[in-house]
Design a protein around this motif. Sequence first.
Motif, PDB file in Angstrom:
ATOM      1  N   PHE A 213       0.835  -1.196   0.000  1.00 56.04           N
ATOM      2  CA  PHE A 213       0.000   0.000   0.000  1.00 56.04           C
ATOM      3  C   PHE A 213       0.877   1.255   0.000  1.00 56.04           C
ATOM      4  O   PHE A 213       2.100   1.175   0.194  1.00 56.04           O
ATOM      5  N   PRO A 214       0.280   2.436  -0.197  1.00 53.62           N
ATOM      6  CA  PRO A 214       1.065   3.672  -0.265  1.00 53.62           C
ATOM      7  C   PRO A 214       1.929   3.940   0.960  1.00 53.62           C
ATOM      8  O   PRO A 214       2.922   4.665   0.865  1.00 53.62           O
ATOM      9  N   ASP A 215       1.552   3.372   2.133  1.00 49.91           N
ATOM     10  CA  ASP A 215       2.378   3.585   3.328  1.00 49.91           C
ATOM     11  C   ASP A 215       3.623   2.709   3.327  1.00 49.91           C
ATOM     12  O   ASP A 215       4.417   2.747   4.280  1.00 49.91           O
ATOM     13  N   GLY A 216       3.793   1.908   2.262  1.00 46.08           N
ATOM     14  CA  GLY A 216       4.982   1.070   2.156  1.00 46.08           C
ATOM     15  C   GLY A 216       4.851  -0.284   2.813  1.00 46.08           C
ATOM     16  O   GLY A 216       5.784  -1.101   2.739  1.00 46.08           O
ATOM     17  N   LEU A 217       3.718  -0.555   3.466  1.00 44.11           N
ATOM     18  CA  LEU A 217       3.509  -1.829   4.154  1.00 44.11           C
ATOM     19  C   LEU A 217       2.601  -2.743   3.329  1.00 44.11           C
ATOM     20  O   LEU A 217       1.802  -2.287   2.520  1.00 44.11           O
ATOM     21  N   TYR A 218       2.738  -4.039   3.585  1.00 44.08           N
ATOM     22  CA  TYR A 218       1.968  -5.048   2.856  1.00 44.08           C
ATOM     23  C   TYR A 218       0.812  -5.493   3.754  1.00 44.08           C
ATOM     24  O   TYR A 218       1.003  -6.253   4.700  1.00 44.08           O
ATOM     25  N   HIS A 219      -0.383  -5.013   3.447  1.00 43.47           N
ATOM     26  CA  HIS A 219      -1.507  -5.232   4.352  1.00 43.47           C
ATOM     27  C   HIS A 219      -2.430  -6.382   3.943  1.00 43.47           C
ATOM     28  O   HIS A 219      -2.962  -7.074   4.808  1.00 43.47           O
ATOM     29  N   LEU A 220      -2.648  -6.576   2.645  1.00 42.85           N
ATOM     30  CA  LEU A 220      -3.601  -7.583   2.189  1.00 42.85           C
ATOM     31  C   LEU A 220      -2.919  -8.605   1.294  1.00 42.85           C
ATOM     32  O   LEU A 220      -1.897  -8.322   0.659  1.00 42.85           O
TER      33      LEU A 220
END
Length: 388
Positions: A213-220
């Motif tokens: 995601f745009p925050d640089g983290l992998y959420h889904l």
Amino acid sequence: MPLYSATLALGSVSQLFITGDAIASSKNHNSCSVSCVLNHINFSKLSHKSLCRKRSSVFAASRVSNTENSGLVHDTSASTDEDLQEARRSADWKVAKAYSDSGLIYEGMIEGYNGGGLLVRFHSLVGFLPFPQLSPSHFCKERGKSLQDIAKGLPGSLISVKVIQVDEEHKKLIFSEKEAVWSKFSEQIHVGDIFEARVGSMEDYGAFVHLRFPDGLYHLTGLVHVSEVSWDLVQDVRDILNEGDDVRVKIINIDRVKSRITLSIKQLEEDPLLETLDKVIPQDGSVGPDSLSTDNSSNIEPLPGLEAIFEELVREDGIDDVRINRQGFEKRVVSQDLQLWLSNSPAVNQKFTLLARAGRQVQEIQLTTTLDQEGIKKALQRVLERVP
């Protein structure tokens, strides 16, 4: 001191917050869950008051006993503390059930871990978060680390979870970080979105890929089915992808009920069959001399299913003739099923090209028509609806 303090906010409050010390109402929260939570508050207060009265009563009785029995005093403080603790635990099981029923997100402290997951504090209770229910952000951030190594650094930190199982009788309280993250980020994704992603685990049927995601983290996490990895026929996804690979994917389906995302890698690449037969089978010496055939085109046997399509096409207004012009054989197998595509090449002298493919065989079909490309597309759609 009361076990819980409660604040009930009236009016336009939009969400119910349940923390260790405060509970506020929500217009989106169903009445059953609210009632359950409020009953929990009343229960806690009444339990506390009644137990305090019990404690005072027992203490007074012990003083009488002391007077009448020459100094024999019964110490009841230990048993009363146990009763208070048991009352609080029982009340917290009701709170856990309210969280489970409402789907609200809880922020708890990670207290430890074991071989299967994390131990998370829930008021006076300790629940369990299995490793498979962790968000992919942990694995992608701690790239190359084992689950146990990742878990070692988590105690003492807060984690947002959903309560997914409550069983007071068997003392089972299960959390999921994945479901909490889905609630937060699933509304940000749509079919057709393109993501940078990282390959996670792989199965025979495809690869699980984590979306950045745009925050640089992998959420889904979504699934790239083996058929969506490449335009080539892929027997084993492990022949194409490795765990930890960075890839680009396109979202092709979202099941919001089952919290599932279907992804494609190949749809970000142009299907070579959307070109001409000469581009599908280039004559550069990389294929055999018989890869293209134009002689005796009338003797070319149509691919299974094509004859019925031809019969229906000539019944369409604006289409005068349909015939196989030539055929070729690819080095690869893309699909055993019949596929029919519009060529990108423009119509010349009212002659338009279609391409049909099954297995390694590709046939170039020539339509004599007054229709434009959009008209041919609509005619094909009508025909394919009529042909079984």
